[in-house]
Design an enzyme around this catalytic site. Structure first.
Site, PDB file in Angstrom:
ATOM      1  N   ASP A   1      -9.644  -3.092   8.616  1.00  0.00           N
ATOM      2  CA  ASP A   1      -8.945  -3.223  10.006  1.00  0.00           C
ATOM      3  C   ASP A   1      -8.961  -1.695  10.719  1.00  0.00           C
ATOM      4  OD1 ASP A   1      -7.358  -1.512   8.148  1.00  0.00           O
ATOM      5  OD2 ASP A   1      -5.661  -2.983   7.749  1.00  0.00           O
TER       6      ASP A   1
ATOM      7  N   ASN B   1       6.054  -4.015   2.867  1.00  0.00           N
ATOM      8  CA  ASN B   1       6.553  -5.279   3.345  1.00  0.00           C
ATOM      9  C   ASN B   1       5.445  -6.228   2.459  1.00  0.00           C
ATOM     10  OD1 ASN B   1       4.314  -5.170   4.652  1.00  0.00           O
ATOM     11  ND2 ASN B   1       5.305  -5.660   6.649  1.00  0.00           N
TER      12      ASN B   1
ATOM     13  N   HIS C   1       2.221  -6.402   2.964  1.00  0.00           N
ATOM     14  CA  HIS C   1       1.122  -6.657   3.575  1.00  0.00           C
ATOM     15  C   HIS C   1      -0.242  -6.022   2.615  1.00  0.00           C
ATOM     16  CE1 HIS C   1       1.293  -2.701   6.352  1.00  0.00           C
ATOM     17  NE2 HIS C   1       0.225  -2.461   5.360  1.00  0.00           N
TER      18      HIS C   1
ATOM     19  N   GLU D   1       0.449  -9.345   7.884  1.00  0.00           N
ATOM     20  CA  GLU D   1       1.878  -9.038   7.848  1.00  0.00           C
ATOM     21  C   GLU D   1       2.383 -10.172   7.174  1.00  0.00           C
ATOM     22  OE1 GLU D   1       2.757  -6.158   8.141  1.00  0.00           O
ATOM     23  OE2 GLU D   1       2.495  -5.125  10.032  1.00  0.00           O
TER      24      GLU D   1
HETATM   25  C1  F6R Z   1      -5.286   0.146   5.868  1.00  0.00           C
HETATM   26  C2  F6R Z   1      -4.566  -1.093   5.497  1.00  0.00           C
HETATM   27  C3  F6R Z   1      -3.160  -1.186   4.963  1.00  0.00           C
HETATM   28  C4  F6R Z   1      -2.886  -0.054   4.049  1.00  0.00           C
HETATM   29  C5  F6R Z   1      -1.134   0.150   3.744  1.00  0.00           C
HETATM   30  C6  F6R Z   1      -0.799   1.105   2.854  1.00  0.00           C
HETATM   31  O1  F6R Z   1      -6.767  -0.115   6.002  1.00  0.00           O
HETATM   32  O2  F6R Z   1      -5.275  -2.000   5.094  1.00  0.00           O
HETATM   33  O3  F6R Z   1      -3.043  -2.456   4.521  1.00  0.00           O
HETATM   34  O4  F6R Z   1      -3.403  -0.050   2.790  1.00  0.00           O
HETATM   35  O5  F6R Z   1      -0.468   0.016   4.957  1.00  0.00           O
HETATM   36  O6  F6R Z   1      -0.882   2.411   3.652  1.00  0.00           O
HETATM   37  P1  F6R Z   1      -0.592   3.703   2.802  1.00  0.00           P
HETATM   38  O7  F6R Z   1      -2.008   3.793   1.855  1.00  0.00           O
HETATM   39  O8  F6R Z   1      -0.873   4.766   4.012  1.00  0.00           O
HETATM   40  O9  F6R Z   1       0.663   3.581   2.210  1.00  0.00           O
END
Ligand code: F6R
Length: 242
Positions: free
Chosen positions: A67, A136, A138, A143
């Site tokens: 992403d 959440n 994701h 989301e």
């Molecule tokens: C990032 C991504 C997100 C993160 C998630 C957790 O490329 O795809 O899904 O893996 O938001 O983020 P952290 O690791 O910063 O807690």
């Protein structure tokens, strides 16, 4: 789903890195799916060390990231392009031409999304996908929603995600409101998936993913249907699984 619990976030990261390293050794032309965020950093540090030691070679490895934010340039210090350059690509012998992140660069973002999925297919699909998980539930920027998404698409970030990611920006108002992300369908096509979750703040999301129903309100729960998933946890993230 194989679940492994380690004594610290660092050890969980190193264990996940060993799966990536084994894939790279097994197939030097592997296609890896990569994530950003704080969670994979120990794994990336371990991969850099293995590369420096001559144990793994990135020369012919190809990568596709999950992403990217929409609305900031690729060179913005908080872009995921910059993140990957800083934490992995500039530190290993990967060919920059073999690294791709989604980015809506034309005036037809939907076509850019289709082109990203087509590029993954043309590369032969993702051999091993690394994931983190949001508070959440994701994965990538898929989301909670009424339906699981399929391909790469543009998404409005939820309040919870903007709140979680404001630590990287001056304030929540500076966090981009939109992102481009692989869909759940894109992720599920990967031949193998490694998800890392560390910290007490991820315990609820991990419990919902593993113990709850398969429900698009917890996008990570789709992984229960994938035949080859390993979840690497530290004790805090695993604390609600008993
Ligand atoms: C990032 C991504 C997100 C993160 C998630 C957790 O490329 O795809 O899904 O893996 O938001 O983020 P952290 O690791 O910063 O807690």
């Amino acid at each position: 789903m194989n679940i492994q619990v380690y004594g610290s976030a660092a050890r969980a990261g190193v264990a996940a890195a060993q799966v990536l390293a084994a894939q790279i050794i097994k197939d030097p032309f592997s296609v890896l799916g990569l994530a950003t965020g704080s969670t994979p950093l120990p794994a990336y540090e371990a991969l850099v060390e293995l590369n420096k030691a001559g144990i793994i070679d990135f020369k012919t490895i190809r990568t596709f990231n999950l992403d990217e934010y929409v609305g900031i340039s690729r060179t913005h210090e908080q872009s995921y392009h910059s993140f990957m350059h800083t934490h992995l690509f500039s530190k290993v012998n990967i060919d920059p031409q073999n690294t791709q992140l989604p980015y809506p660069s034309s005036d037809d973002p939907e076509e850019d999304c289709r082109a990203y999925d087509a590029a993954i297919d043309d590369a032969g699909g993702i051999d091993l996908q690394i994931l983190g998980i949001g508070h959440n539930g994701h994965i990538a920027f898929n989301e909670p929603s009424d339906l699981f998404t399929y391909g790469t698409h543009i998404v409005e970030l939820s309040k919870s995600t903007i709140e979680a990611n404001k630590r990287f920006f001056d304030s929540a108002d500076d966090v981009p409101q939109k992102a481009i992300t692989m869909g759940i369908g894109t992720i599920m096509k990967a031949r193998e998936i490694v998800l890392i979750a560390t910290g007490q703040d991820k315990a609820q999301a991990v419990a919902s993913m593993i113990l709850g129903e398969i429900d698009p309100q917890c996008p990570a729960s789709a992984l229960l249907l994938h035949p080859q998933v390993t979840i690497f946890l530290d004790e805090d993230a695993a604390s609600l699984l008993q």
